[in-house]
Motif scaffolding. Sequence first.
Motif, PDB file in Angstrom:
ATOM      1  N   ALA A 173      11.310  -2.125 -15.810  1.00 37.25           N
ATOM      2  CA  ALA A 173      10.897  -0.826 -15.267  1.00 37.25           C
ATOM      3  C   ALA A 173       9.373  -0.722 -15.241  1.00 37.25           C
ATOM      4  O   ALA A 173       8.695  -1.232 -16.137  1.00 37.25           O
ATOM      5  N   PRO A 174       8.837  -0.095 -14.206  1.00 40.96           N
ATOM      6  CA  PRO A 174       7.382   0.074 -14.124  1.00 40.96           C
ATOM      7  C   PRO A 174       6.862   0.960 -15.251  1.00 40.96           C
ATOM      8  O   PRO A 174       7.574   1.817 -15.756  1.00 40.96           O
ATOM      9  N   GLU A 175       5.617   0.751 -15.648  1.00 36.42           N
ATOM     10  CA  GLU A 175       4.983   1.614 -16.640  1.00 36.42           C
ATOM     11  C   GLU A 175       3.674   2.156 -16.100  1.00 36.42           C
ATOM     12  O   GLU A 175       2.964   1.464 -15.391  1.00 36.42           O
ATOM     13  N   ARG A 176       3.391   3.400 -16.445  1.00 34.08           N
ATOM     14  CA  ARG A 176       2.145   4.026 -16.019  1.00 34.08           C
ATOM     15  C   ARG A 176       1.042   3.580 -16.974  1.00 34.08           C
ATOM     16  O   ARG A 176       1.207   3.614 -18.185  1.00 34.08           O
ATOM     17  N   ARG A 177      -0.088   3.142 -16.415  1.00 34.66           N
ATOM     18  CA  ARG A 177      -1.230   2.699 -17.210  1.00 34.66           C
ATOM     19  C   ARG A 177      -2.507   3.305 -16.648  1.00 34.66           C
ATOM     20  O   ARG A 177      -2.536   3.797 -15.533  1.00 34.66           O
ATOM     21  N   SER A 178      -3.570   3.242 -17.438  1.00 38.21           N
ATOM     22  CA  SER A 178      -4.875   3.737 -17.015  1.00 38.21           C
ATOM     23  C   SER A 178      -5.923   2.653 -17.208  1.00 38.21           C
ATOM     24  O   SER A 178      -5.810   1.837 -18.102  1.00 38.21           O
ATOM     25  N   SER A 179      -6.920   2.692 -16.370  1.00 36.51           N
ATOM     26  CA  SER A 179      -8.069   1.816 -16.520  1.00 36.51           C
ATOM     27  C   SER A 179      -9.269   2.703 -16.817  1.00 36.51           C
ATOM     28  O   SER A 179      -9.796   3.363 -15.934  1.00 36.51           O
ATOM     29  N   ASP A 180      -9.676   2.758 -18.083  1.00 39.35           N
ATOM     30  CA  ASP A 180     -10.832   3.575 -18.459  1.00 39.35           C
ATOM     31  C   ASP A 180     -12.105   3.054 -17.813  1.00 39.35           C
ATOM     32  O   ASP A 180     -12.950   3.824 -17.378  1.00 39.35           O
ATOM     33  N   LYS A 181     -12.203   1.745 -17.745  1.00 43.09           N
ATOM     34  CA  LYS A 181     -13.413   1.133 -17.188  1.00 43.09           C
ATOM     35  C   LYS A 181     -13.575   1.459 -15.712  1.00 43.09           C
ATOM     36  O   LYS A 181     -14.659   1.767 -15.234  1.00 43.09           O
ATOM     37  N   LEU A 182     -12.471   1.391 -14.941  1.00 46.29           N
ATOM     38  CA  LEU A 182     -12.538   1.619 -13.498  1.00 46.29           C
ATOM     39  C   LEU A 182     -12.141   3.036 -13.103  1.00 46.29           C
ATOM     40  O   LEU A 182     -12.181   3.389 -11.934  1.00 46.29           O
ATOM     41  N   LYS A 183     -11.722   3.845 -14.051  1.00 44.42           N
ATOM     42  CA  LYS A 183     -11.426   5.266 -13.833  1.00 44.42           C
ATOM     43  C   LYS A 183     -10.312   5.509 -12.799  1.00 44.42           C
ATOM     44  O   LYS A 183     -10.485   6.241 -11.843  1.00 44.42           O
ATOM     45  N   PHE A 184      -9.167   4.875 -12.989  1.00 45.96           N
ATOM     46  CA  PHE A 184      -8.012   5.193 -12.158  1.00 45.96           C
ATOM     47  C   PHE A 184      -6.734   4.940 -12.944  1.00 45.96           C
ATOM     48  O   PHE A 184      -6.722   4.203 -13.921  1.00 45.96           O
ATOM     49  N   ASP A 185      -5.644   5.579 -12.512  1.00 41.02           N
ATOM     50  CA  ASP A 185      -4.325   5.373 -13.091  1.00 41.02           C
ATOM     51  C   ASP A 185      -3.521   4.516 -12.123  1.00 41.02           C
ATOM     52  O   ASP A 185      -3.739   4.555 -10.908  1.00 41.02           O
TER      53      ASP A 185
END
Length: 138
Positions: free
Chosen positions: A109-121
């Motif tokens: 199943a897909p998981e939601r993640r964030s990239s703090d460095k690039l500022k996007f989810d």
Amino acid sequence: AKEWAKLLFTNLLIKGNPTLITSAENPIWINPVGNDGMATAGSGDVLTGLLTGFIAQGISPFHSACMGTYIHGLAGEIAAQKFTARAMLATDILSSIPDAIRVIENAPAPERRSSDKLKFDYIHTDIGIGIARLDILE
């Protein structure tokens, strides 16, 4: 790619690594799956067969291009693992299509993640054999 699709009033698939798919009314879809071993005689015929099969099943040409290209590229990755990219043939891609579909069907199943460095989810789906799909969230 987008400009040509608009000028030609068509869905446009530019085969390569990565492969680009677009149309006047759809966004550009980038398929990063595949390898240089797929640059062999008959590889495009295998892709055309996949696309035609999906269209015959009633799937829109644009979505057929997206699905077919992804499955084709994943089958190419599987074939390269079996035969090496240098030695594989179009028939190796063709025979790896059931394995590619099986990998997709059994993907976690897909998981939601964030990239703090690039500022996007984004949504991260681990497809397997070292390949992940990322869907950027706005």
